[in-house]
Design a protein around this motif. Structure first.
Motif, PDB file in Angstrom:
ATOM      1  N   VAL A 167      45.410  41.593  34.850  1.00 40.01           N
ATOM      2  CA  VAL A 167      45.404  40.242  35.433  1.00 40.01           C
ATOM      3  C   VAL A 167      44.083  39.943  36.156  1.00 40.01           C
ATOM      4  CG1 VAL A 167      46.602  38.664  36.986  1.00 40.01           C
ATOM      5  CG2 VAL A 167      47.915  40.301  35.646  1.00 40.01           C
ATOM      6  N   LEU A 168      43.704  40.788  37.096  1.00 40.65           N
ATOM      7  CA  LEU A 168      42.474  40.517  37.863  1.00 40.65           C
ATOM      8  C   LEU A 168      41.217  40.494  36.983  1.00 40.65           C
ATOM      9  CD1 LEU A 168      42.905  42.361  41.281  1.00 40.65           C
ATOM     10  CD2 LEU A 168      42.932  39.923  40.823  1.00 40.65           C
ATOM     11  N   LEU A 215      37.004  37.324  34.055  1.00 33.37           N
ATOM     12  CA  LEU A 215      36.382  36.963  32.775  1.00 33.37           C
ATOM     13  C   LEU A 215      36.558  35.470  32.486  1.00 33.37           C
ATOM     14  CD1 LEU A 215      37.121  39.821  30.221  1.00 33.37           C
ATOM     15  CD2 LEU A 215      34.925  39.016  30.996  1.00 33.37           C
ATOM     16  N   ASN A 216      37.742  34.944  32.826  1.00 34.60           N
ATOM     17  CA  ASN A 216      37.979  33.507  32.631  1.00 34.60           C
ATOM     18  C   ASN A 216      36.987  32.685  33.443  1.00 34.60           C
ATOM     19  OD1 ASN A 216      40.079  33.402  30.779  1.00 34.60           O
ATOM     20  ND2 ASN A 216      41.620  33.800  32.329  1.00 34.60           N
ATOM     21  N   LEU A 217      36.735  33.134  34.669  1.00 33.06           N
ATOM     22  CA  LEU A 217      35.787  32.395  35.508  1.00 33.06           C
ATOM     23  C   LEU A 217      34.369  32.484  34.944  1.00 33.06           C
ATOM     24  CD1 LEU A 217      37.004  33.199  39.131  1.00 33.06           C
ATOM     25  CD2 LEU A 217      37.341  31.126  37.806  1.00 33.06           C
ATOM     26  N   GLN A 254      37.993  41.127  21.879  1.00 29.39           N
ATOM     27  CA  GLN A 254      37.342  42.448  21.874  1.00 29.39           C
ATOM     28  C   GLN A 254      36.399  42.628  23.050  1.00 29.39           C
ATOM     29  OE1 GLN A 254      36.172  44.074  18.094  1.00 29.39           O
ATOM     30  NE2 GLN A 254      36.863  42.237  17.062  1.00 29.39           N
ATOM     31  N   ILE A 255      36.196  41.553  23.827  1.00 25.58           N
ATOM     32  CA  ILE A 255      35.332  41.665  25.008  1.00 25.58           C
ATOM     33  C   ILE A 255      36.222  42.001  26.196  1.00 25.58           C
ATOM     34  CG2 ILE A 255      33.633  40.472  26.451  1.00 25.58           C
ATOM     35  CD1 ILE A 255      33.099  38.632  24.026  1.00 25.58           C
ATOM     36  N   HIS A 256      36.189  43.247  26.586  1.00 26.35           N
ATOM     37  CA  HIS A 256      37.104  43.718  27.626  1.00 26.35           C
ATOM     38  C   HIS A 256      36.393  43.912  28.955  1.00 26.35           C
ATOM     39  CE1 HIS A 256      40.765  44.700  25.376  1.00 26.35           C
ATOM     40  NE2 HIS A 256      39.943  44.801  24.354  1.00 26.35           N
ATOM     41  N   LEU A 257      37.128  43.631  30.010  1.00 29.37           N
ATOM     42  CA  LEU A 257      36.727  44.081  31.344  1.00 29.37           C
ATOM     43  C   LEU A 257      37.935  44.881  31.817  1.00 29.37           C
ATOM     44  CD1 LEU A 257      34.695  43.979  33.663  1.00 29.37           C
ATOM     45  CD2 LEU A 257      35.830  41.943  34.488  1.00 29.37           C
ATOM     46  N   LEU A 258      37.795  46.175  31.918  1.00 28.03           N
ATOM     47  CA  LEU A 258      38.940  47.088  32.025  1.00 28.03           C
ATOM     48  C   LEU A 258      39.866  46.771  30.850  1.00 28.03           C
ATOM     49  CD1 LEU A 258      39.500  47.115  35.898  1.00 28.03           C
ATOM     50  CD2 LEU A 258      38.347  48.827  34.486  1.00 28.03           C
TER      51      LEU A 258
END
Lengths: 272, 170
Positions: free
Chosen positions: B136-137, B142-144, B24-28
């Motif tokens: 993807v980007l 977010l992964n980083l 639920q934590i979105h970046l775009l």
């Protein structure tokens, strides 16, 4: 007699104010000593009582803090209960407005971990009578359809999923169209004939065609229309009535049996 | 034994956290892949028992929650495992460099596999540019962002369950 005369004389002098300087002179050292004693006594008293008071205050402070914390927790719990009650009340209103359906309420407990697809996980499953293909709604309108079921949970494909397609009708023009989802979660109306009269603000409801959803469930509202003269169909963007990011409780329509029209499509699909 | 048992529990918790909170934590439109971050950190830890079982279990758990098939996750997490085991102990004092490399390559590969599966097997109308820019980007970023705290937690867990063996002087 002499004493009485002296006393009366002194009283008369005192009442006349003639003895005031003498009284002041004689009481000043006494008062100074009394004040010193009082201050010393007060100091000793403060010294003896102060640690006790601090401890009491600290204990009281701890107790009050615990009480505040408990009350704050209670407020949060009550606010949650109020929100839930409002939500359930809205769902009840929806259920009353569509008495032909039987509902089973379920809580949203998760979302698909993959960002490419839009699915939610609910806490009711086959043990509660849920089956694949049952439509899911919220108090506002259509949410999606059950895609997979296990005994105590089910996965629901949202109408915003890029692979989702819902047969809808635009009101008031009664125009049939197909509503598709997208990667961004936006909804688009497709397959709308060029001559159909659709305008921003028109309501979009399920049409019941295709047998996947019951008819007349509110889906959204048209926000803009793209009409190109050389295109076969016009397109429109639809604002969903459901806030898919804040879904907490949903209703599953358990008495709806979806119709599988795949066998009817096969001859057309294989046709050259 | 301790590492295996705790590993099972940790993977289950990570899968639940991924579905209930992180998704639920979105970046775009992008989200972090907590399972991938955990696996990468685990496989790169020098004392942790590196086994294929972890990748398979992780893929099964996430695959159960997801609408996408579990083997798609197995391919992604398997690639993470292979890459991590290749880089393990090879980058001297470069634990974080190896970790970031595995996370970036693993996440990119997982997303590309997902895109290819949806686009070419299920014919879902997805645009590559849109998918790259919106999913993807942001997911990689977010992964980083999640990478360092997850690495620290997994490192602690690995030290606890699989402590380094003391070298005996002859």
């Amino acid at each position: 007699m002499v004493i009485a005369l002296v006393v009366i004389g002194l009283l008369a002098l005192s009442l006349g104010g003639y003895l005031t300087p003498l009284t002041r002179l004689s009481t000043q050292p006494i008062l100074a000593v009394q004040a010193w004693f009082a201050r010393a006594y007060q100091g000793i008293l403060t010294y003896l009582n102060a640690p006790k008071d601090v401890n009491t205050l600290r204990a009281e402070n701890r107790q009050l803090k615990a009480e505040v914390s408990r009350l704050q927790t209670e407020i949060v719990t009550l606010q949650q209960q109020l929100t839930e009650a409002e939500l359930l009340s809205a769902l009840l209103d929806f259920a009353r407005a569509h008495p032909q359906n039987e509902y089973k309420a379920a809580q949203v407990i998760g979302r698909d971990p993959n960002p490419f697809v839009h699915y939610i996980i609910i806490n009711r499953g086959s043990d509660d009578g849920l089956r694949v293909g049952m439509p899911v709604v919220s108090a506002e309108g259509l949410v999606g359809v059950i895609n997979a079921v296990i005994p105590n949970a089910a996965r629901v494909q949202l109408i915003t999923d890029p692979a989702s397609a819902v047969d809808v009708v635009v009101q008031p023009s009664h125009t049939n169209a197909v509503l598709t989802g997208s990667l961004t979660g936006e909804l688009a109306l497709d397959m709308v004939p060029l001559d159909a009269q659709i305008h921003p603000g028109n309501l979009v409801l399920t049409s019941g065609l295709g047998g996947r959803y019951p008819a007349n469930i509110l889906v959204g509202q048209i926000i803009n229309v793209h009409k190109l003269s050389y295109a076969l169909f016009q397109e429109a963007a639809v604002q969903p009535v459901v806030d898919f990011h804040r879904l907490q409780i949903v209703l599953v329509i358990v008495n709806f049996r979806p119709v599988d029209i795949t066998p009817l499509l096969k001859p057309n699909e294989t046709a050259p | 034994m301790m590492a295996s048992l705790s590993g099972l529990v940790v993977l289950a918790i990570v899968a639940a956290l991924q579905s209930a909170i992180v998704a639920q934590i979105h970046l775009l439109q992008g989200t972090a892949d907590l399972m991938l971050l955990t696996l990468a950190a685990w496989y790169l830890h020098e004392n942790a028992p590196a086994s294929w079982v972890w990748a398979v279990l992780a893929a099964l758990m996430v695959g159960t929650l997801s609408a996408l098939p579990w083997w798609l996750y197995l391919l992604g997490y398997g690639a993470v495992a292979v890459l991590a085991m290749l880089l393990r102990r090879r980058l001297w004092r470069g634990a974080f460099l190896a970790y970031f490399t595995v996370v970036l390559v693993g996440a990119l590969l997982t997303h590309l596999l997902t895109f290819a599966y949806l686009r070419f097997i299920h014919n879902v109308p997805l645009g590559f540019g849109e998918a790259f820019n919106l999913v993807v980007l942001p997911s990689l970023l977010l992964n980083l962002l999640f990478a360092l705290p997850i690495h620290s937690l997994v490192d602690e867990w690995a030290n606890l369950t699989a402590p380094a063996e003391e070298e005996t002087v002859p």
